[in-house]
Design a protein around this motif. Structure first.
Motif: not given
Length: 161
Positions: A73-97
């Motif tokens: 969750g921490g990595v996801l929230f950190w990534l959410l502050q950045k533009k792009g990184h869609r694939m990483e955000k998706l991976g962390f969102a799925l894992t967190l769910a």
């Protein structure tokens, strides 16, 4: 916000399926989900980590996933502050769910509700839930992202030579 919405939706979907499974009588299971019988629905309770690991240590079984989900969750929230990184955000969102759904079970039920099995070879003995699938998919997306990034770096370094 899209990735947080996805995380919430997937978490609630798995929890709803678990609630449905829990509401049914034990005698109703297993039942086939497809005509060929490759996928079965069960009602199984796992008091440990995957495959019952650490089953005799309930406090560790609750705390280890909580720490891991906090990191994800921490990595996801950190990534959410950045533009792009869609694939990483998706991976962390799925894992967190998937993690949140299973953590909910561990905290409030004291076991994780597992309900799917695939009748294929050694997989017949493995019963899992949608949250587990989300964790696996999230890891796969992150692995694919890293492989693509490494391949791009490798190509870039080859062009310089």
């Amino acid at each position: 916000m899209t990735f947080l919405g996805l995380t919430g939706f997937l978490t609630l979907t798995d929890l709803a399926l678990k609630a449905e499974i829990e509401s049914r009588d034990e005698g109703e299971f297993p039942w086939k989900l497809d005509k060929k019988g490759w996928i079965e629905v069960h009602k199984s309770h796992n008091e440990g980590l995957p495959f019952g690991f650490l089953k005799g240590y309930p406090e560790a079984v609750r705390m280890i996933p909580l720490m891991m989900a906090s990191a994800v969750g921490g990595v996801l929230f950190w990534l959410l502050q950045k533009k792009g990184h869609r694939m990483e955000k998706l991976g962390f969102a799925l894992t967190l769910a998937g993690a949140l759904s299973n953590i909910y079970d561990r905290i409030f039920r004291r076991y994780v509700v597992d309900y799917f099995s695939i009748n294929l070879g050694r997989l017949k003995k493995v019963i899992f839930n949608l949250g587990d699938v989300f964790i696996l998919l999230g890891g796969g997306v992150l692995l694919l992202h890293e492989a693509l990034e490494s391949a791009a770096e490798w190509r870039k370094s080859r062009k310089k030579k």
